[in-house]
Design an enzyme around this catalytic site. Structure first.
Site, mmCIF file in Angstrom:
data_model
loop_
_atom_site.group_PDB
_atom_site.id
_atom_site.type_symbol
_atom_site.label_atom_id
_atom_site.label_comp_id
_atom_site.label_asym_id
_atom_site.label_seq_id
_atom_site.Cartn_x
_atom_site.Cartn_y
_atom_site.Cartn_z
ATOM 1 N N PRO A 9 -2.437 -3.737 -3.612
ATOM 2 C CA PRO A 9 -2.925 -4.392 -4.818
ATOM 3 C C PRO A 9 -2.015 -5.494 -5.357
ATOM 4 O O PRO A 9 -0.793 -5.363 -5.341
ATOM 5 C CB PRO A 9 -3.026 -3.242 -5.829
ATOM 6 C CG PRO A 9 -2.206 -2.133 -5.271
ATOM 7 C CD PRO A 9 -2.270 -2.294 -3.787
ATOM 8 N N ASN A 10 -2.669 -6.547 -5.767
ATOM 9 C CA ASN A 10 -2.046 -7.699 -6.432
ATOM 10 C C ASN A 10 -1.241 -8.601 -5.498
ATOM 11 O O ASN A 10 -0.758 -9.649 -5.917
ATOM 12 C CB ASN A 10 -1.165 -7.250 -7.621
ATOM 13 C CG ASN A 10 -1.968 -6.487 -8.643
ATOM 14 O OD1 ASN A 10 -2.992 -6.984 -9.096
ATOM 15 N ND2 ASN A 10 -1.557 -5.276 -8.984
ATOM 16 N N ARG A 17 1.656 -15.077 -8.892
ATOM 17 C CA ARG A 17 2.031 -13.890 -9.664
ATOM 18 C C ARG A 17 3.556 -13.828 -9.831
ATOM 19 O O ARG A 17 4.286 -13.859 -8.831
ATOM 20 C CB ARG A 17 1.565 -12.687 -8.854
ATOM 21 C CG ARG A 17 2.122 -11.372 -9.286
ATOM 22 C CD ARG A 17 1.886 -10.296 -8.218
ATOM 23 N NE ARG A 17 2.258 -9.019 -8.732
ATOM 24 C CZ ARG A 17 2.474 -7.938 -7.989
ATOM 25 N NH1 ARG A 17 2.347 -7.993 -6.669
ATOM 26 N NH2 ARG A 17 2.826 -6.813 -8.542
ATOM 27 N N TYR A 22 8.377 -12.881 -6.977
ATOM 28 C CA TYR A 22 7.707 -12.921 -5.669
ATOM 29 C C TYR A 22 7.679 -14.302 -5.013
ATOM 30 O O TYR A 22 7.144 -14.442 -3.916
ATOM 31 C CB TYR A 22 6.275 -12.375 -5.812
ATOM 32 C CG TYR A 22 6.255 -10.943 -6.311
ATOM 33 C CD1 TYR A 22 6.718 -9.906 -5.510
ATOM 34 C CD2 TYR A 22 5.807 -10.631 -7.592
ATOM 35 C CE1 TYR A 22 6.729 -8.595 -5.964
ATOM 36 C CE2 TYR A 22 5.804 -9.321 -8.059
ATOM 37 C CZ TYR A 22 6.264 -8.307 -7.243
ATOM 38 O OH TYR A 22 6.273 -7.014 -7.689
ATOM 39 N N ASN A 71 2.893 -3.134 3.010
ATOM 40 C CA ASN A 71 3.350 -3.266 1.635
ATOM 41 C C ASN A 71 2.224 -2.737 0.760
ATOM 42 O O ASN A 71 1.239 -3.436 0.508
ATOM 43 C CB ASN A 71 3.666 -4.721 1.286
ATOM 44 C CG ASN A 71 4.252 -4.857 -0.118
ATOM 45 O OD1 ASN A 71 4.244 -3.906 -0.893
ATOM 46 N ND2 ASN A 71 4.747 -6.042 -0.448
ATOM 47 N N ALA A 74 2.016 -1.366 -5.738
ATOM 48 C CA ALA A 74 2.287 -0.277 -6.679
ATOM 49 C C ALA A 74 1.804 1.084 -6.162
ATOM 50 O O ALA A 74 2.308 2.128 -6.593
ATOM 51 C CB ALA A 74 1.650 -0.585 -8.032
ATOM 52 N N HIS A 77 4.275 3.799 -5.031
ATOM 53 C CA HIS A 77 4.938 4.712 -5.961
ATOM 54 C C HIS A 77 4.007 5.786 -6.505
ATOM 55 O O HIS A 77 4.441 6.671 -7.230
ATOM 56 C CB HIS A 77 5.524 3.913 -7.131
ATOM 57 C CG HIS A 77 6.149 2.610 -6.718
ATOM 58 N ND1 HIS A 77 7.218 2.561 -5.859
ATOM 59 C CD2 HIS A 77 5.830 1.311 -7.003
ATOM 60 C CE1 HIS A 77 7.545 1.282 -5.659
ATOM 61 N NE2 HIS A 77 6.722 0.514 -6.335
ATOM 62 N N ASP A 84 0.134 10.138 3.149
ATOM 63 C CA ASP A 84 -0.480 11.050 4.134
ATOM 64 C C ASP A 84 -1.074 10.280 5.307
ATOM 65 O O ASP A 84 -1.002 10.734 6.456
ATOM 66 C CB ASP A 84 -1.589 11.887 3.477
ATOM 67 C CG ASP A 84 -1.055 13.059 2.661
ATOM 68 O OD1 ASP A 84 0.174 13.312 2.695
ATOM 69 O OD2 ASP A 84 -1.866 13.728 1.987
ATOM 70 N N GLU A 95 7.686 -0.068 6.245
ATOM 71 C CA GLU A 95 7.369 -0.289 4.832
ATOM 72 C C GLU A 95 8.118 -1.528 4.361
ATOM 73 O O GLU A 95 9.321 -1.653 4.618
ATOM 74 C CB GLU A 95 7.837 0.940 4.018
ATOM 75 C CG GLU A 95 7.659 0.773 2.518
ATOM 76 C CD GLU A 95 8.189 1.974 1.730
ATOM 77 O OE1 GLU A 95 8.573 3.000 2.351
ATOM 78 O OE2 GLU A 95 8.238 1.869 0.493
ATOM 79 N N HIS A 97 8.785 -4.399 1.035
ATOM 80 C CA HIS A 97 8.607 -4.884 -0.341
ATOM 81 C C HIS A 97 9.303 -6.215 -0.455
ATOM 82 O O HIS A 97 10.401 -6.396 0.099
ATOM 83 C CB HIS A 97 9.209 -3.902 -1.353
ATOM 84 C CG HIS A 97 8.579 -2.559 -1.262
ATOM 85 N ND1 HIS A 97 7.317 -2.296 -1.740
ATOM 86 C CD2 HIS A 97 9.014 -1.416 -0.673
ATOM 87 C CE1 HIS A 97 7.015 -1.038 -1.469
ATOM 88 N NE2 HIS A 97 8.010 -0.480 -0.817
ATOM 89 N N SER A 99 10.305 -7.576 -3.355
ATOM 90 C CA SER A 99 11.396 -7.430 -4.331
ATOM 91 C C SER A 99 12.299 -6.265 -3.925
ATOM 92 O O SER A 99 11.914 -5.413 -3.116
ATOM 93 C CB SER A 99 10.809 -7.168 -5.726
ATOM 94 O OG SER A 99 10.074 -5.957 -5.731
ATOM 95 N N ARG A 104 14.867 -2.465 -9.707
ATOM 96 C CA ARG A 104 13.846 -2.584 -10.745
ATOM 97 C C ARG A 104 13.676 -1.234 -11.469
ATOM 98 O O ARG A 104 14.531 -0.375 -11.375
ATOM 99 C CB ARG A 104 12.548 -3.087 -10.113
ATOM 100 C CG ARG A 104 12.750 -4.456 -9.430
ATOM 101 C CD ARG A 104 11.482 -4.991 -8.814
ATOM 102 N NE ARG A 104 10.483 -5.309 -9.834
ATOM 103 C CZ ARG A 104 9.208 -5.619 -9.559
ATOM 104 N NH1 ARG A 104 8.795 -5.659 -8.297
ATOM 105 N NH2 ARG A 104 8.367 -5.902 -10.536
ATOM 106 N N ARG A 108 9.823 2.548 -9.638
ATOM 107 C CA ARG A 108 9.689 1.850 -8.352
ATOM 108 C C ARG A 108 10.692 2.355 -7.317
ATOM 109 O O ARG A 108 10.707 1.901 -6.184
ATOM 110 C CB ARG A 108 9.853 0.345 -8.546
ATOM 111 C CG ARG A 108 8.785 -0.284 -9.401
ATOM 112 C CD ARG A 108 8.938 -1.791 -9.466
ATOM 113 N NE ARG A 108 8.327 -2.342 -10.662
ATOM 114 C CZ ARG A 108 7.038 -2.714 -10.763
ATOM 115 N NH1 ARG A 108 6.246 -2.629 -9.718
ATOM 116 N NH2 ARG A 108 6.561 -3.187 -11.899
HETATM 117 C C1 DQA Z 1 6.138 -4.648 -4.305
HETATM 118 C C2 DQA Z 1 6.947 -3.789 -5.273
HETATM 119 C C3 DQA Z 1 6.045 -2.856 -6.054
HETATM 120 O O1 DQA Z 1 6.823 -2.073 -6.948
HETATM 121 C C4 DQA Z 1 5.045 -3.657 -6.859
HETATM 122 O O2 DQA Z 1 4.177 -2.810 -7.555
HETATM 123 C C5 DQA Z 1 4.303 -4.641 -6.040
HETATM 124 C C6 DQA Z 1 5.012 -5.388 -5.011
HETATM 125 C C7 DQA Z 1 7.022 -5.701 -3.616
HETATM 126 O O3 DQA Z 1 6.568 -6.269 -2.604
HETATM 127 O O4 DQA Z 1 8.116 -5.984 -4.081
HETATM 128 O O5 DQA Z 1 3.122 -4.880 -6.246
HETATM 129 O O6 DQA Z 1 5.594 -3.794 -3.303
#
Ligand code: DQA
Length: 143
Positions: A9-10, A17, A22, A71, A74, A77, A84, A95, A97, A99, A104, A108
Site C-alpha cells: 500500500p501507498n 509521497r 521516499y 515491500n 505498512a 507491521h 504466513d 524483504e 524497505h 526507509s 522510525r 515500524r
Molecule cells: C516502507 C516502510 C513502512 O513502514 C511504510 O509503512 C511504508 C514504506 C518503506 O519502504 O520504507 O509504506 O515499507
C-alpha cells in the site's frame, strides 16, 4: 532469473509521497533503470493497496517466478497473513524497505515478514530494491 517486485500500500505514490523519506523518483522511471541494470534478468513489478491481492500475488509467484522482492509497506507491521504467505512458499523472498524502519516509530520496528525472508534491505531508498536483486542473482541464479 524471473524476479517479481511486489509492492504494498501507498508505494504507488512513491515520487510524490513524503519525498523527504521516499525520494522524488517514481516506480515507472525506476523500473526502466533497474531493467537496464540487470539485462539478463526478467524483472516484473506488481503493486496493490489490498492485502489479499498481495497474498494472491505471492502465491502465484511461487509457481511462475524464481524469487520475490517484497515491500509490503505498512502491512509489514500488521499482516500476519502476508507473513504466513511468505512462510508458505519455497522461492526466496527478500524483504525491502526504502526507509530505515528502525530509525522510525517503534511500530515500524516489527515485521511479520522478516523471520521468513532470506534477507532484509532497508534505508537505501530505491537502491534497496537494487541491492535485493543483486543478492538474489548472485546467490540463487541457476547459471
Ligand atoms: C516502507 C516502510 C513502512 O513502514 C511504510 O509503512 C511504508 C514504506 C518503506 O519502504 O520504507 O509504506 O515499507
Amino acid at each position: 532469473m524471473q524476479i517479481i517486485i511486489i509492492n504494498g500500500p501507498n508505494l504507488n505514490l512513491v515520487g510524490e509521497r513524503e519525498p523527504e523519506i521516499y525520494g522524488k523518483m517514481g516506480f515507472d522511471e525506476f523500473m526502466v533503470q533497474l531493467k537496464k541494470q540487470f539485462p539478463e534478468q526478467t524483472i516484473s513489478y506488481y503493486q496493490s493497496n489490498i492485502e489479499g491481492e498481495i497474498i494472491n500475488q505471492i502465491q502465484d509467484a511461487r509457481k511462475t517466478k524464481d524469487a520475490i522482492v517484497l515491500n509490503a509497506g505498512a502491512y509489514t507491521h500488521t499482516s500476519l497473513a502476508i507473513g504466513d504467505a511468505v512462510a508458505a512458499i519455497q522461492i526466496p523472498v527478500v524483504e525491502v524497505h526504502m526507509s530505515n524502519v528502525f530509525a522510525r516509530e517503534e511500530i515500524r520496528h516489527h515485521s511479520y515478514i522478516s523471520k521468513h525472508a532470506k534477507a532484509l534491505v532497508c534505508g537505501m531508498g530505491l537502491q534497496s530494491y537494487e541491492m535485493a536483486i543483486r543478492f538474489l542473482t548472485t546467490n540463487f541464479s541457476a547459471h
